[in-house]
Design an enzyme around this catalytic site. Structure first.
Site, mmCIF file in Angstrom:
data_model
loop_
_atom_site.group_PDB
_atom_site.id
_atom_site.type_symbol
_atom_site.label_atom_id
_atom_site.label_comp_id
_atom_site.label_asym_id
_atom_site.label_seq_id
_atom_site.Cartn_x
_atom_site.Cartn_y
_atom_site.Cartn_z
ATOM 1 N N GLU A 62 32.172 19.885 46.251
ATOM 2 C CA GLU A 62 32.004 18.852 45.236
ATOM 3 C C GLU A 62 33.098 17.789 45.292
ATOM 4 O OE1 GLU A 62 30.086 20.964 41.485
ATOM 5 O OE2 GLU A 62 31.427 22.290 42.560
ATOM 6 N N SER A 94 27.215 23.550 42.333
ATOM 7 C CA SER A 94 26.310 22.563 42.931
ATOM 8 C C SER A 94 25.147 23.202 43.687
ATOM 9 C CB SER A 94 27.061 21.628 43.903
ATOM 10 O OG SER A 94 27.835 20.727 43.172
ATOM 11 N N TYR A 124 21.680 15.922 43.444
ATOM 12 C CA TYR A 124 22.432 14.746 43.893
ATOM 13 C C TYR A 124 21.596 13.635 44.512
ATOM 14 C CZ TYR A 124 26.365 17.599 42.648
ATOM 15 O OH TYR A 124 27.243 18.372 41.937
ATOM 16 N N ARG A 156 30.986 22.759 29.980
ATOM 17 C CA ARG A 156 29.547 22.547 29.816
ATOM 18 C C ARG A 156 28.888 23.898 30.017
ATOM 19 N NH1 ARG A 156 27.400 19.976 34.431
ATOM 20 N NH2 ARG A 156 26.361 21.945 34.792
ATOM 21 N N ASP A 164 25.553 26.139 30.338
ATOM 22 C CA ASP A 164 24.161 25.940 30.771
ATOM 23 C C ASP A 164 23.300 27.165 30.446
ATOM 24 O OD1 ASP A 164 25.317 23.675 31.815
ATOM 25 O OD2 ASP A 164 25.096 24.262 33.915
ATOM 26 N N GLU A 190 25.456 29.787 32.981
ATOM 27 C CA GLU A 190 26.833 29.681 33.478
ATOM 28 C C GLU A 190 27.660 28.748 32.627
ATOM 29 O OE1 GLU A 190 27.671 27.618 37.023
ATOM 30 O OE2 GLU A 190 26.060 26.169 36.783
ATOM 31 N N ASN A 219 30.689 25.915 33.040
ATOM 32 C CA ASN A 219 31.410 25.049 33.975
ATOM 33 C C ASN A 219 32.627 24.477 33.262
ATOM 34 O OD1 ASN A 219 29.397 24.925 36.328
ATOM 35 N ND2 ASN A 219 28.130 24.458 34.557
ATOM 36 N N GLY A 244 30.775 17.774 35.834
ATOM 37 C CA GLY A 244 30.670 16.416 36.365
ATOM 38 C C GLY A 244 31.062 15.409 35.295
HETATM 39 P P1 ADP Z 1 25.517 26.487 40.284
HETATM 40 O O1 ADP Z 1 26.787 27.004 39.698
HETATM 41 O O2 ADP Z 1 25.643 26.251 41.744
HETATM 42 O O3 ADP Z 1 24.968 25.334 39.512
HETATM 43 P P2 ADP Z 1 23.450 28.150 39.043
HETATM 44 O O4 ADP Z 1 23.701 29.580 38.740
HETATM 45 O O5 ADP Z 1 23.483 27.222 37.895
HETATM 46 O O6 ADP Z 1 24.456 27.700 40.185
HETATM 47 O O7 ADP Z 1 22.035 28.069 39.755
HETATM 48 C C1 ADP Z 1 21.513 26.834 40.221
HETATM 49 C C2 ADP Z 1 20.081 26.659 39.780
HETATM 50 O O8 ADP Z 1 19.253 27.722 40.279
HETATM 51 C C3 ADP Z 1 19.842 26.699 38.276
HETATM 52 O O9 ADP Z 1 20.135 25.459 37.683
HETATM 53 C C4 ADP Z 1 18.355 27.070 38.216
HETATM 54 O O10 ADP Z 1 17.532 25.958 38.549
HETATM 55 C C5 ADP Z 1 18.227 28.071 39.353
HETATM 56 N N1 ADP Z 1 18.455 29.468 38.889
HETATM 57 C C6 ADP Z 1 19.598 30.149 39.080
HETATM 58 N N2 ADP Z 1 19.520 31.392 38.581
HETATM 59 C C7 ADP Z 1 18.289 31.528 38.069
HETATM 60 C C8 ADP Z 1 17.583 32.591 37.414
HETATM 61 N N3 ADP Z 1 18.155 33.783 37.231
HETATM 62 N N4 ADP Z 1 16.308 32.356 36.987
HETATM 63 C C9 ADP Z 1 15.725 31.146 37.187
HETATM 64 N N5 ADP Z 1 16.331 30.108 37.800
HETATM 65 C C10 ADP Z 1 17.590 30.280 38.245
HETATM 66 MG MG MG Z 2 24.416 25.382 37.540
HETATM 67 MG MG MG Z 3 28.099 26.028 38.299
#
Ligand code: ADP
Ligand code: MG
Ligand code: MG
Length: 339
Positions: A15, A174, A245, A284, A286, A300, A302, A306
């Site tokens: 990032e 990301s 992105y 943030r 999520d 998660e 953060n 961003g």
């Molecule tokens: P990062 O920290 O890289 O953003 P995330 O854990 O937020 O990683 O996962 C990225 C994306 O993958 C999420 O925004 C969502 O779209 C999808 N995703 C991740 N885990 C799940 C899950 N358990 N069920 C449904 N979608 C998921």
């Molecule tokens: Mg995420």
């Molecule tokens: Mg993240």
């Protein structure tokens, strides 16, 4: 007296470029009558660039190489009232730079070593938040060595979750290295990819339906407040790197179109998570909201989201009546506050 602020940007993670974009926005917004701001760009190799290199990197949007060893340069941070480590991902958002600044005795924006490290690691986050009663999807941890020496054991863990499932490096962002695995035969390449990026990998059950993705901003130290809730919508299997992105692929909705009680639950749960993880300054948080069943899961946290003027976090607070420039001023003030 104006406060002297050192703004760190760039860094070694995937990032790097996002961080430089955020830094340009923050530099332009910190009020000059209150702050004297010096940017330092960290190259992709993890070295601190001198003023000329920093200026060039801010203009071009990246710094692949160059600079001095951090340990040689960190003494130059002495004399600053606060550091704004506007860095995302490993070696920036994970407690490492926070540890260095803590040792140097310089206040900084955002979470400390503990909150940063725990929030960066998706497995540690899940463990801490489970003990705080925060709803999350089912998950399993796998280590690189296990995948090498006992692949059947790792496959059995995945089978317990069922397909589709998500495979993720525990310490990235990301969506880098993340796969949605729809059938058992696609599990091995997904694990190989994730283990090429991290020693620790998390397997996650997918939500029962494609979730709605809602996010909330938290601002404060020991008395944090939550922003209105926002939502991201997009047309893709999941919110992957490209969707994140590529201009125009995702749409932001503030406030999220949610039943009032769901939005309240999001805000309340995010505040509980912020406290449980010992976060500070900003985060943030999520969530996944499964409209069909009403389930809400925290995905998660953060700790350095961003931060361009069009990013979700500042937009959420803008909706709460706090302008971008007020927001960055408030963050620096929080860094200087006694805790
Ligand atoms: P990062 O920290 O890289 O953003 P995330 O854990 O937020 O990683 O996962 C990225 C994306 O993958 C999420 O925004 C969502 O779209 C999808 N995703 C991740 N885990 C799940 C899950 N358990 N069920 C449904 N979608 C998921
Ligand atoms: Mg995420
Ligand atoms: Mg993240």
């Amino acid at each position: 007296m104006k406060k002297r602020i050192l703004l760190l940007a760039g860094g070694q993670s995937g990032e790097h470029e996002v961080s430089l974009m955020s830094a340009r926005s923050v530099l332009a917004a910190l009020p000059r009558d209150q702050f004297d701001v010096t940017p330092v760009v960290i190259s992709k190799q993890g070295r601190w660039l001198p003023p000329t290199g920093t200026q060039r990197a801010l203009e071009s949007g990246e710094a692949p190489t160059g600079g001095d060893l951090v340990l040689h340069r960190v003494a130059s941070a002495e004399g600053y009232d606060a550091v704004f480590p506007l860095l995302h991902g490993p070696m920036g958002e994970d407690g490492t730079i926070q540890g260095l600044l803590t040792l140097a005795g310089i206040p900084f924006v955002g979470s400390g070593v503990l909150g940063s490290a725990v929030s960066m690691d998706k497995v540690m986050t899940k463990q801490v938040l489970a003990s705080a009663g925060v709803p999350q999807v089912e998950w399993r941890l796998a280590l690189r060595r296990e995948w090498r020496d006992q692949p059947a054991a790792v496959e059995a863990r995945a089978a317990e979750l069922g397909f589709p499932l998500f495979v993720k490096p525990a310490n990235l962002g990301s969506s880098v290295g993340i796969s949605k695995v729809s059938r058992a035969q696609y599990l091995a390449p997904a694990l190989d990819l994730a283990f090429s990026l991290d020693r620790r990998v998390i397997l996650e059950a997918m939500t029962s339906h494609k979730p709605r993705e809602v996010e909330v901003g938290i601002l404060g130290n020991d008395a944090p407040v939550a922003s209105p809730v926002g939502e991201l919508s997009f047309d893709a299997e999941f919110y992957d790197y490209e969707t994140k992105y590529t201009e125009g692929r995702a749409e932001m909705h503030i406030p999220a179109r949610l039943p009032r009680e769901v939005a309240e639950q999001v805000r309340e749960t995010a505040l509980r998570a912020f406290r449980a993880l010992d976060c500070a300054g900003l985060a943030r948080v999520d969530f996944f909201y499964v409209e069909e069943t009403g389930e809400l899961y925290l995905n998660e946290v953060n700790t350095m989201p961003g931060f361009t003027t069009t990013s979700m976090y500042p937009k959420l607070f803008e909706a709460a009546g706090i302008s971008y420039s007020e927001l960055v001023t408030r963050l620096v003030t929080l860094a200087l506050e006694e805790r």
